[in-house]
Design a protein around this motif. Structure first.
Motif, short mmCIF file in Angstrom:
data_model
loop_
_atom_site.label_atom_id
_atom_site.label_comp_id
_atom_site.label_asym_id
_atom_site.label_seq_id
_atom_site.Cartn_x
_atom_site.Cartn_y
_atom_site.Cartn_z
N GLU A 33 8.98 12.82 14.31
CA GLU A 33 8.69 12.14 13.04
C GLU A 33 7.89 10.86 13.26
OE1 GLU A 33 13.00 9.83 12.82
OE2 GLU A 33 12.56 11.41 11.39
N ARG A 34 7.23 10.75 14.38
CA ARG A 34 6.54 9.51 14.73
C ARG A 34 5.16 9.38 14.11
NH1 ARG A 34 7.82 7.58 20.54
NH2 ARG A 34 5.74 6.77 20.23
N GLY A 35 4.55 10.49 13.72
CA GLY A 35 3.17 10.44 13.25
C GLY A 35 3.03 10.15 11.78
N VAL A 36 2.14 9.19 11.46
CA VAL A 36 1.72 8.98 10.09
C VAL A 36 0.29 9.50 10.02
CG1 VAL A 36 1.23 7.30 8.28
CG2 VAL A 36 3.23 7.01 9.76
N TYR A 37 0.07 10.44 9.12
CA TYR A 37 -1.22 11.11 8.97
C TYR A 37 -2.00 10.44 7.86
CZ TYR A 37 0.85 14.94 11.73
OH TYR A 37 1.43 15.69 12.72
N PRO A 38 -3.01 9.62 8.18
CA PRO A 38 -3.82 9.01 7.12
C PRO A 38 -4.56 10.09 6.32
CG PRO A 38 -4.19 7.91 9.23
CD PRO A 38 -3.40 9.17 9.50
N TRP A 39 -4.82 9.77 5.04
CA TRP A 39 -5.49 10.77 4.19
C TRP A 39 -6.80 11.24 4.78
CZ3 TRP A 39 -1.78 12.54 1.75
CH2 TRP A 39 -0.87 11.79 1.03
N GLY A 70 -1.36 7.38 3.63
CA GLY A 70 -1.19 8.71 4.19
C GLY A 70 0.25 9.15 4.05
N VAL A 71 0.67 10.08 4.91
CA VAL A 71 2.04 10.58 4.86
C VAL A 71 2.63 10.68 6.26
CG1 VAL A 71 1.88 11.91 2.72
CG2 VAL A 71 1.23 12.99 4.85
N GLN A 72 3.92 10.42 6.32
CA GLN A 72 4.68 10.67 7.54
C GLN A 72 5.24 12.08 7.39
OE1 GLN A 72 8.59 9.13 7.67
NE2 GLN A 72 8.70 9.14 9.90
N LEU A 73 5.00 12.92 8.38
CA LEU A 73 5.53 14.28 8.36
C LEU A 73 6.70 14.34 9.34
CD1 LEU A 73 2.24 16.39 8.37
CD2 LEU A 73 3.59 15.60 6.41
N VAL A 74 7.80 14.91 8.88
CA VAL A 74 8.98 15.10 9.71
C VAL A 74 9.08 16.59 10.00
CG1 VAL A 74 11.48 14.82 9.90
CG2 VAL A 74 10.13 13.13 8.61
N PHE A 75 9.12 16.94 11.28
CA PHE A 75 9.11 18.33 11.70
C PHE A 75 10.49 18.82 12.09
CE2 PHE A 75 4.80 16.84 12.24
CZ PHE A 75 4.05 17.91 11.76
N SER A 76 10.66 20.12 12.03
CA SER A 76 11.96 20.73 12.34
C SER A 76 12.38 20.55 13.79
CB SER A 76 11.95 22.22 11.97
OG SER A 76 10.91 22.91 12.63
N ASP A 77 11.46 20.16 14.67
CA ASP A 77 11.83 19.87 16.06
C ASP A 77 12.30 18.42 16.23
OD1 ASP A 77 9.45 18.45 15.93
OD2 ASP A 77 8.52 19.43 17.66
#
Length: 92
Positions: free
Chosen positions: A78-84, A68-75
Motif C-alpha cells: 500500500e506504499r504507492g500513490v499513483y498521480p493522475w 492521485g490515488v493510493q491503491l491498496v493491494f491484496s498482497d
C-alpha cells in the motif's frame, strides 16, 4: 487533470477511469501492482528487475490523495500513490 469517474472491478481485476477528454481507460490490477510508483518498487525496476505479482492480485481499496490515488493491494502492498498523470500514461 483528474478523472471524471473511477471504478474498481474486483471480478475483472480492473481499475476503470473516465477522463475529461472522453477517453476511457481500463488498467489491470496485476500490471498496476507491477508499475507501483513507490520508491521501493521503482528502485527494484531501475535495477532491471521485475516485481513478481500473482495474476489473481486485486486492488482492495482506493484512497483519494487529491493529486492521485493510493491503491491498496491484496498482497498488503500500500506504499504507492499513483498521480493522475502517471495513471493516464499507463497502458495495462
Amino acid at each position: 487533470m483528474s478523472p471524471l469517474a473511477l471504478g474498481n472491478s474486483q471480478d475483472k481485476g480492473q481499475l476503470r477511469l473516465a477522463w475529461p477528454d472522453g477517453r476511457e481507460q481500463r488498467l489491470g490490477h496485476a500490471e498496476l501492482r507491477r508499475q507501483c510508483p513507490c520508491s521501493q518498487c521503482r528502485a527494484f525496476r531501475l535495477r532491471g528487475m521485475t516485481v513478481q505479482v500473482v495474476p489473481r492480485i486485486r486492488v482492495v481499496a482506493v484512497n483519494g490523495q487529491g493529486y492521485g490515488v493510493q491503491l491498496v493491494f491484496s498482497d498488503g502492498h500500500e506504499r504507492g500513490v499513483y498521480p493522475w498523470g502517471y495513471l493516464a500514461g499507463l497502458e495495462c
